[in-house]
Design an enzyme around this catalytic site. Structure first.
Site, short mmCIF file in Angstrom:
data_model
loop_
_atom_site.label_atom_id
_atom_site.label_comp_id
_atom_site.label_asym_id
_atom_site.label_seq_id
_atom_site.Cartn_x
_atom_site.Cartn_y
_atom_site.Cartn_z
N HIS A 1 10.87 -3.72 3.23
CA HIS A 1 11.33 -2.35 3.07
C HIS A 1 11.72 -1.77 4.42
CE1 HIS A 1 7.07 -1.82 4.03
NE2 HIS A 1 7.17 -0.51 4.09
N HIS B 1 0.83 -1.21 0.00
CA HIS B 1 0.00 0.00 0.00
C HIS B 1 0.86 1.27 0.00
CE1 HIS B 1 -0.31 -0.46 4.71
NE2 HIS B 1 0.78 0.21 4.38
N GLU C 1 4.86 -5.26 8.51
CA GLU C 1 3.51 -5.11 7.97
C GLU C 1 2.96 -6.41 7.40
OE1 GLU C 1 3.81 -0.37 6.68
OE2 GLU C 1 3.78 -1.93 5.14
N HIS D 1 -1.29 5.43 9.50
CA HIS D 1 0.01 6.08 9.52
C HIS D 1 -0.10 7.43 10.23
CE1 HIS D 1 0.03 3.23 6.15
NE2 HIS D 1 1.32 3.12 6.34
#
Length: 279
Positions: free
Chosen positions: A193, A12, A240, A59
């Site tokens: 990441h 996402h 995540e 976030h």
């Protein structure tokens, strides 16, 4: 009774949303990323689910260090796109499904999962980018969406095993809901990441591809991956991926892999995507 017919997982990445919003999808850098989602758009048009349960992480839009729920389910009628500092994304308001959301909340809480009930919440790119990847840029999203936010930002996040078992509880909840509706569950975030520190830009394609294999072949093994292993093998934001395990836990053991997409890089992040249908 209602049933979960399939699970979908996708990254996402906020820059993906920006590329969509700014009309950059055909640029050489972005074209390989978006080409991998053409199958998903066709699949959703053919499948026409009645609702989506979308697992994502906020976030710092709806939550902050003042309040950090481990699991939070949106039970409102609608959810507006959040302003993440540069204005809300130009996407439709998300229409919720309060009846099913409240049923899932009740069922999972009685199943001994501590679910926070949210009756007002804006949703950020963690939720809207996956919808854009599946449906493009419509004037209205084609089905109802239940947001389910997971804390993977502030330590400690839930374990992969806890998430996997929550998925199983969600499947039980949906199957006890009195309707004939067909539900798709989506897990978002990842893949490998890291956004900060000496390893910023870290990508581990071998780990990512093995994780995609495991979703189809051995999810029980994926559920055993520790927090430390995620950090070591997938970077600090690779945690995540536990949200993908909620999706996988909500599916049958027997399933069919319909589509897979993997591409590096997209804004210093690995893009992963998979569609799994129950059989």
């Amino acid at each position: 009774m209602a049933k979960i017919i399939a699970g979908v997982a996708t990254s996402h990445i906020p820059a993906v949303g920006a590329a969509l919003d700014l009309g950059k999808t055909e640029e050489p850098y972005w074209q390989p990323v978006f080409k991998g989602y053409e199958k998903a758009k066709e699949w959703f048009k053919e499948t026409k689910p009645d609702a989506i349960i979308l697992i994502y992480n906020d976030h710092a839009s709806a939550f902050s260090l003042e309040m950090i729920p481990t699991f939070a389910i949106g039970c409102a009628d609608q959810f507006a796109p959040a302003d993440e500092g540069w204005g809300p994304r130009p996407v439709p308001v998300v229409h919720g499904y309060p009846e099913l959301a409240w049923h899932i909340a009740q069922s999972t809480i009685l199943d001994e999962f501590d679910m926070t009930i949210i009756n007002k919440m804006d949703v950020d790119h963690g939720l809207t980018v996956p919808l854009s990847l599946m449906f493009g840029q419509p004037t209205e999203w084609p089905c109802k969406v239940i947001p389910l936010a997971v804390n993977v930002v502030q330590y400690p996040p839930p374990t992969g095993n806890r998430c996997y078992n929550l998925g199983k509880a969600i499947q039980r909840a949906v199957e006890s809901f009195e309707s004939n509706e067909r539900i798709v569950i989506m897990g978002t975030g990842g893949m490998s990441h890291q956004l900060q520190g000496p390893r910023a830009g870290f990508i581990n394609s071998a780990f990512d591809k093995a994780f995609l294999d495991g979703l189809t072949q051995d999810p029980d093994a994926l559920a055993k991956i520790s927090h430390l292993t995620y950090v070591q093998e997938a970077g600090s934001e690779g945690i995540e991926l536990v949200m993908w395990l909620i999706m996988r836990g909500a599916l049958n053991q027997d399933l069919k892999e319909v589509h897979r997409h993997y591409h590096v890089p997209a804004s210093n992040t690995a893009v992963g995507h998979i569609i799994l249908e129950n059989v």
